[in-house]
Structure formats: structure tokens, C-alpha cells
Design a protein around this motif. Structure first.
Motif, PDB file in Angstrom:
ATOM      1  N   HIS A 193      -2.117   1.075  -4.215  1.00 59.19           N
ATOM      2  CA  HIS A 193      -1.661  -0.264  -3.837  1.00 59.19           C
ATOM      3  C   HIS A 193      -1.267  -1.046  -5.089  1.00 59.19           C
ATOM      4  O   HIS A 193      -1.612  -0.656  -6.207  1.00 59.19           O
ATOM      5  CB  HIS A 193      -2.755  -1.023  -3.091  1.00 59.19           C
ATOM      6  CG  HIS A 193      -3.900  -1.424  -3.968  1.00 59.19           C
ATOM      7  ND1 HIS A 193      -4.864  -0.538  -4.396  1.00 59.19           N
ATOM      8  CD2 HIS A 193      -4.230  -2.620  -4.522  1.00 59.19           C
ATOM      9  CE1 HIS A 193      -5.733  -1.162  -5.154  1.00 59.19           C
ATOM     10  NE2 HIS A 193      -5.371  -2.435  -5.256  1.00 59.19           N
ATOM     11  N   ALA A 194      -0.542  -2.132  -4.869  1.00 54.96           N
ATOM     12  CA  ALA A 194      -0.200  -3.058  -5.951  1.00 54.96           C
ATOM     13  C   ALA A 194      -0.108  -4.464  -5.382  1.00 54.96           C
ATOM     14  O   ALA A 194       0.370  -4.671  -4.262  1.00 54.96           O
ATOM     15  CB  ALA A 194       1.132  -2.689  -6.605  1.00 54.96           C
ATOM     16  N   LEU A 211       7.721  -1.035   4.648  1.00 51.26           N
ATOM     17  CA  LEU A 211       6.587  -0.803   3.761  1.00 51.26           C
ATOM     18  C   LEU A 211       5.309  -1.318   4.415  1.00 51.26           C
ATOM     19  O   LEU A 211       5.340  -2.231   5.240  1.00 51.26           O
ATOM     20  CB  LEU A 211       6.790  -1.511   2.417  1.00 51.26           C
ATOM     21  CG  LEU A 211       8.023  -1.118   1.610  1.00 51.26           C
ATOM     22  CD1 LEU A 211       8.040  -1.860   0.283  1.00 51.26           C
ATOM     23  CD2 LEU A 211       8.097   0.377   1.382  1.00 51.26           C
ATOM     24  N   TRP A 212       4.194  -0.744   4.027  1.00 48.95           N
ATOM     25  CA  TRP A 212       2.889  -1.164   4.534  1.00 48.95           C
ATOM     26  C   TRP A 212       2.343  -2.209   3.569  1.00 48.95           C
ATOM     27  O   TRP A 212       2.134  -1.928   2.383  1.00 48.95           O
ATOM     28  CB  TRP A 212       1.971   0.035   4.633  1.00 48.95           C
ATOM     29  CG  TRP A 212       0.588  -0.264   5.139  1.00 48.95           C
ATOM     30  CD1 TRP A 212       0.239  -1.290   5.965  1.00 48.95           C
ATOM     31  CD2 TRP A 212      -0.594   0.473   4.862  1.00 48.95           C
ATOM     32  NE1 TRP A 212      -1.119  -1.237   6.218  1.00 48.95           N
ATOM     33  CE2 TRP A 212      -1.651  -0.161   5.557  1.00 48.95           C
ATOM     34  CE3 TRP A 212      -0.870   1.593   4.097  1.00 48.95           C
ATOM     35  CZ2 TRP A 212      -2.952   0.285   5.503  1.00 48.95           C
ATOM     36  CZ3 TRP A 212      -2.188   2.044   4.059  1.00 48.95           C
ATOM     37  CH2 TRP A 212      -3.206   1.396   4.755  1.00 48.95           C
ATOM     38  N   TRP A 257       0.828  -1.209   0.000  1.00 52.40           N
ATOM     39  CA  TRP A 257       0.000   0.000   0.000  1.00 52.40           C
ATOM     40  C   TRP A 257       0.857   1.251   0.000  1.00 52.40           C
ATOM     41  O   TRP A 257       1.977   1.258   0.514  1.00 52.40           O
ATOM     42  CB  TRP A 257      -0.898  -0.006   1.239  1.00 52.40           C
ATOM     43  CG  TRP A 257      -1.816  -1.182   1.277  1.00 52.40           C
ATOM     44  CD1 TRP A 257      -1.547  -2.408   1.828  1.00 52.40           C
ATOM     45  CD2 TRP A 257      -3.112  -1.269   0.702  1.00 52.40           C
ATOM     46  NE1 TRP A 257      -2.613  -3.247   1.631  1.00 52.40           N
ATOM     47  CE2 TRP A 257      -3.594  -2.571   0.944  1.00 52.40           C
ATOM     48  CE3 TRP A 257      -3.926  -0.377   0.014  1.00 52.40           C
ATOM     49  CZ2 TRP A 257      -4.847  -2.994   0.535  1.00 52.40           C
ATOM     50  CZ3 TRP A 257      -5.172  -0.794  -0.397  1.00 52.40           C
ATOM     51  CH2 TRP A 257      -5.621  -2.086  -0.145  1.00 52.40           C
ATOM     52  N   ASN A 258       0.306   2.315  -0.548  1.00 57.61           N
ATOM     53  CA  ASN A 258       0.992   3.598  -0.564  1.00 57.61           C
ATOM     54  C   ASN A 258       1.113   4.141   0.853  1.00 57.61           C
ATOM     55  O   ASN A 258       0.259   3.883   1.698  1.00 57.61           O
ATOM     56  CB  ASN A 258       0.216   4.586  -1.443  1.00 57.61           C
ATOM     57  CG  ASN A 258       1.038   5.811  -1.797  1.00 57.61           C
ATOM     58  OD1 ASN A 258       2.260   5.791  -1.760  1.00 57.61           O
ATOM     59  ND2 ASN A 258       0.358   6.880  -2.149  1.00 57.61           N
ATOM     60  N   ASP A 259       2.187   4.858   1.098  1.00 54.30           N
ATOM     61  CA  ASP A 259       2.362   5.520   2.385  1.00 54.30           C
ATOM     62  C   ASP A 259       3.057   6.860   2.140  1.00 54.30           C
ATOM     63  O   ASP A 259       3.666   7.055   1.100  1.00 54.30           O
ATOM     64  CB  ASP A 259       3.150   4.635   3.363  1.00 54.30           C
ATOM     65  CG  ASP A 259       4.580   4.400   2.941  1.00 54.30           C
ATOM     66  OD1 ASP A 259       5.329   5.369   2.758  1.00 54.30           O
ATOM     67  OD2 ASP A 259       4.964   3.220   2.799  1.00 54.30           O
ATOM     68  N   ARG A 276       7.043  -0.431 -12.592  1.00 57.50           N
ATOM     69  CA  ARG A 276       5.607  -0.475 -12.879  1.00 57.50           C
ATOM     70  C   ARG A 276       4.799  -0.715 -11.596  1.00 57.50           C
ATOM     71  O   ARG A 276       3.783  -0.052 -11.352  1.00 57.50           O
ATOM     72  CB  ARG A 276       5.315  -1.574 -13.904  1.00 57.50           C
ATOM     73  CG  ARG A 276       3.833  -1.719 -14.251  1.00 57.50           C
ATOM     74  CD  ARG A 276       3.577  -2.808 -15.274  1.00 57.50           C
ATOM     75  NE  ARG A 276       4.110  -4.104 -14.919  1.00 57.50           N
ATOM     76  CZ  ARG A 276       3.560  -4.952 -14.046  1.00 57.50           C
ATOM     77  NH1 ARG A 276       2.445  -4.634 -13.428  1.00 57.50           N
ATOM     78  NH2 ARG A 276       4.118  -6.110 -13.780  1.00 57.50           N
ATOM     79  N   LEU A 277       5.255  -1.653 -10.755  1.00 59.62           N
ATOM     80  CA  LEU A 277       4.544  -1.941  -9.507  1.00 59.62           C
ATOM     81  C   LEU A 277       4.622  -0.761  -8.542  1.00 59.62           C
ATOM     82  O   LEU A 277       3.647  -0.430  -7.867  1.00 59.62           O
ATOM     83  CB  LEU A 277       5.092  -3.215  -8.861  1.00 59.62           C
ATOM     84  CG  LEU A 277       4.742  -4.502  -9.600  1.00 59.62           C
ATOM     85  CD1 LEU A 277       5.548  -5.671  -9.049  1.00 59.62           C
ATOM     86  CD2 LEU A 277       3.244  -4.794  -9.510  1.00 59.62           C
ATOM     87  N   MET A 278       5.785  -0.110  -8.484  1.00 62.36           N
ATOM     88  CA  MET A 278       5.926   1.067  -7.624  1.00 62.36           C
ATOM     89  C   MET A 278       4.971   2.161  -8.075  1.00 62.36           C
ATOM     90  O   MET A 278       4.327   2.826  -7.252  1.00 62.36           O
ATOM     91  CB  MET A 278       7.374   1.568  -7.655  1.00 62.36           C
ATOM     92  CG  MET A 278       7.605   2.871  -6.905  1.00 62.36           C
ATOM     93  SD  MET A 278       7.192   4.369  -7.826  1.00 62.36           S
ATOM     94  CE  MET A 278       8.313   4.289  -9.207  1.00 62.36           C
TER      95      MET A 278
END
Length: 99
Positions: free
Chosen positions: A67-68, A90-91, A30-32, A57-59
Motif C-alpha cells: 500500500h501507499a 484501483l483498490w 492498496w496492491n492488487d 516511488r508511490l507505485m
């Protein structure tokens, strides 16, 4: 009793379960507001072994979509990946893949 044989239900159940494919689970990152995009890319490359394009790409999915899904597989392995992402700061969570 009358000598009727009854099946061993436990062993037949175990046999049936072993014939089914393992349930599909996902590791979701997930983004943080803390980690830099370059760091997330570095984690994806170093831990998962993704090539530069896939990691990037995933980042970007994490950054833009929030999220990815970075891995799919058996729950125990996805839990290990999630813990590793936590260790990197990372979350991440584990979730069951929708059927």
C-alpha cells in the motif's frame, strides 16, 4: 428567573470547533493482482499530478509494501480521491491519520 445570563453553549462550541484544524485523513492505495505497475503510475500522474519520480516511488510502495499513502487532508477530499481511485479500477480506502 433571576436575570442571570447564560452563555449560548451551541455558538461557543461551534466557535471552538472552527478554531481547531481539520482532522487529518489519508487516501491509501492498496496492491492488487490486476493492475499493471505502469497503469498505477499513469493514474497517480494523471489524477494527482505527481511528477514521474513521485508517481513511480508511490507505485513501488504499493507493489512492494502492499500500500501507499497518496494523499492527506480533510475527510471529504480523501473520500473523493478514494472514489476516483475506484473509478480508475484501483483498490483504495480512507483512514484517519494516526495521531
Amino acid at each position: 428567573m433571576g436575570g442571570l445570563a447564560t452563555p449560548d453553549l451551541d455558538s461557543s462550541l461551534e466557535h471552538d470547533l472552527s478554531q481547531q484544524p481539520p482532522a487529518a485523513w489519508q487516501t491509501v492505495v492498496w496492491n492488487d493482482p490486476v493492475n499493471l505497475m505502469s497503469y498505477v503510475t499513469h493514474v497517480f500522474r494523471s489524477y494527482f499530478g505527481f511528477d514521474a519520480a513521485t508517481a513511480h516511488r508511490l507505485m513501488l510502495a504499493v507493489h512492494h509494501d502492499g500500500h501507499a499513502i497518496v494523499a492527506r487532508g480533510p475527510r471529504e477530499i480523501m473520500e473523493a480521491h478514494t472514489q476516483a481511485m475506484h473509478d480508475y479500477g484501483l483498490w483504495a480506502t480512507v483512514r484517519k491519520e494516526p495521531s
